[in-house]
Design an enzyme around this catalytic site. Structure first.
Site, short mmCIF file in Angstrom:
data_model
loop_
_atom_site.label_atom_id
_atom_site.label_comp_id
_atom_site.label_asym_id
_atom_site.label_seq_id
_atom_site.Cartn_x
_atom_site.Cartn_y
_atom_site.Cartn_z
CE1 TYR A 79 62.94 -13.48 76.58
CE2 TYR A 79 63.12 -11.93 78.48
CZ TYR A 79 63.72 -12.69 77.24
OH TYR A 79 64.95 -12.62 77.05
CD GLU A 81 61.81 -17.51 76.55
OE1 GLU A 81 60.64 -16.69 76.79
OE2 GLU A 81 63.05 -17.21 76.85
CG ASP A 225 68.47 -15.66 51.54
OD1 ASP A 225 67.63 -14.60 51.45
OD2 ASP A 225 69.32 -15.42 51.96
CB THR A 251 65.10 -9.56 55.55
OG1 THR A 251 65.19 -8.98 54.36
CG2 THR A 251 66.38 -10.05 56.21
CE LYS A 254 68.45 -7.13 53.13
NZ LYS A 254 68.22 -8.31 53.90
NE ARG A 260 67.51 -4.25 60.12
CZ ARG A 260 68.58 -3.57 60.16
NH1 ARG A 260 68.47 -2.34 59.98
NH2 ARG A 260 69.72 -4.09 60.27
#
Ligand code: DSN
Length: 442
Positions: A79, A81, A225, A251, A254, A260
């Site tokens: 983790y 943050e 985008d 992203t 693709k 991902r």
């Protein structure tokens, strides 16, 4: 201390036991996928499906073994943050290096001033940009969803459409390309605070410059985008929007062929706003294993060979478009400049819907998605079209000869759609073709 269970799980009952306990990741541990036959079977079945059928969903690709290894690495257990060297949790020495590597590599790849590699997806990236640049209720302009825009470009059922006042531009009726003049006149009338370029089902090159000019004219932010075409931009096949846009989202999985996830590039002047909108604005802890894998994917895209890969994608899409046209399909806009095609099924068979085509093609080993065509008379659930993308089959090594075969399989399956055994026989032919181009080695 906890007692051992009969399966030996959670065996913290004594110091002695604890010392003799094998590491949970060792091969004799019960904590393996193999000890869960249902999951093991699912992985085997999905691998088999991917290896024996054609993956033509335009947003999919096959990530490299290195990307998959990083995604499945020990970074999954951390983790972190915050941002490199500014974390809220300890133990982030290596995560900091990994995230900084991903940032540096993607900045180099696209020539960006600032990068945030934490968005879990493209939708999360877009949501963060809206939060950074807009107030609830502000007017935004994006591409109409039924002309190829994305859910996050103002769909009424998406947060973007619920929180902001989206107005849209679309395609010309004649050549089915973006109507840049209409985009300008709507912008002058509606004065959006942000203009979004980019699409999820648009087969043509998008020119960033007209958007930049209109944004300058009305004092709007410009967001591009690039989710679908990021790999084509990285590979030099499409214009890089980074020098003209205030923000670019995309992203990583693709055409870019990474793990991902999402990413945001921006000017340095927007860096702080963007970072705060990602964390803590929209997300908690980043997916550190995915950030690590993004660093791997960006390095792969920096390789000089990636330009050749991007070119092969565009060439394959164009070859598939020609071959489909020869089979009697109408291509929206007459063809493609990128990795995807939008196929209007009505010229092939007026009674055939996108939904029916998608379902029967799946049985025949050709996997794609139904898609509305511009001004589709049918609903988005039924549609008159299908969308096809060639990134996955290009990664597998297929070229123009195989694009001809794919078009032929597609046409034959659809012509014989009422004959189950004929469709199954074609699925065997498809599997034979796929066997020559295995996406995974053992
Ligand atoms: N689902 C992706 C696509 O298929 O285009 C976009 O989010």
């Amino acid at each position: 201390a906890r007692k051992s269970t009969s399966q030996g799980m959670l065996c913290f009952s004594s110091r002695d036991n604890h010392e003799r306990r094998p590491p949970m990741t060792s091969s004799n541990s019960i904590w393996t996928v193999g000890a869960d036959p249902q999951i093991e079977q699912l992985i085997r079945q999905e691998k088999e499906r991917q290896m024996t059928s054609l993956q033509l969903i335009a947003s999919e690709n096959f990530a490299s073994p290195a990307v998959m290894e990083a995604t499945g690495s020990v970074f999954t257990n951390k983790y972190s943050e915050g941002y490199p060297r500014r974390r809220y949790y300890g133990g982030n020495a290596h995560v900091d290096v990994a995230e900084q590597l991903a940032i540096d590599r993607v900045k180099q790849l696209f020539g960006a001033e600032h990068a945030n590699v934490q968005p879990h997806s493209g939708s999360q990236a877009n949501a963060a940009v809206y939060m950074a640049l807009l107030d609830v209720g502000d007017t935004v302009m994006g591409m109409s969803l039924d002309h190829g825009g994305h859910l996050t470009h103002g769909s009424p059922v998406n947060a973007s459409g619920r929180f902001y006042n989206f107005v849209s531009y679309g395609l010309t009726e004649g050549d089915e390309r973006i109507d840049y003049e209409e985009m300008r006149s709507i912008a002058l009338a509606e004065r959006p605070k942000l203009i979004v370029a980019g699409a999820t089902a648009y087969p043509r090159r998008i020119d960033p410059e007209p958007f930049r000019k209109v944004c300058d004219e009305i004092g709007a932010y410009f967001m591009f985008d690039a989710a679908h075409i990021a790999g084509l931009i990285a590979g030099g096949q499409h214009p890089n929007p980074v020098p003209s846009a205030d923000v670019v989202t995309f992203t990583t999985h693709k055409t870019l062929r990474g793990p991902r996830g999402g990413c945001i590039l921006s000017t340095e002047s927007l860096a702080k706003k963007i970072d705060s909108a990602v964390f803590p604005g929209n997300q908690g802890g980043p997916l550190d294993h995915v950030v690590l894998a993004k660093a791997v994917g960006f390095r792969e895209a920096l390789d000089p060979g990636f330009a050749d890969y991007a070119k092969r994608i565009v060439d394959n899409a164009s070859a598939l478009a020609d071959a489909l046209a020869n089979q009697g399909f109408r291509l929206v806009s007459g063809g493609t400049d990128n990795h995807l095609l939008l196929v209007d099924l009505r010229s092939f068979d007026d009674d055939l819907t996108g939904k029916e085509a998608q379902e029967v093609l799946d049985l025949g080993g050709v996997t794609l998605n139904r898609n509305t065509i511009p001004d589709d008379p049918r609903s988005p659930f039924v549609t008159s079209g299908v969308r096809m993308g060639v990134a996955s089959v290009t990664t597998q090594g297929m070229s123009s000869k195989e694009m001809g075969q794919i078009a032929e399989f597609t046409a034959r399956i659809l012509r014989q759609r009422d004959d189950d055994s004929a469709v199954k026989a074609i699925a065997t032919e498809v599997a034979d073709l796929c066997a020559k181009f295995p996406p995974y080695s053992d």
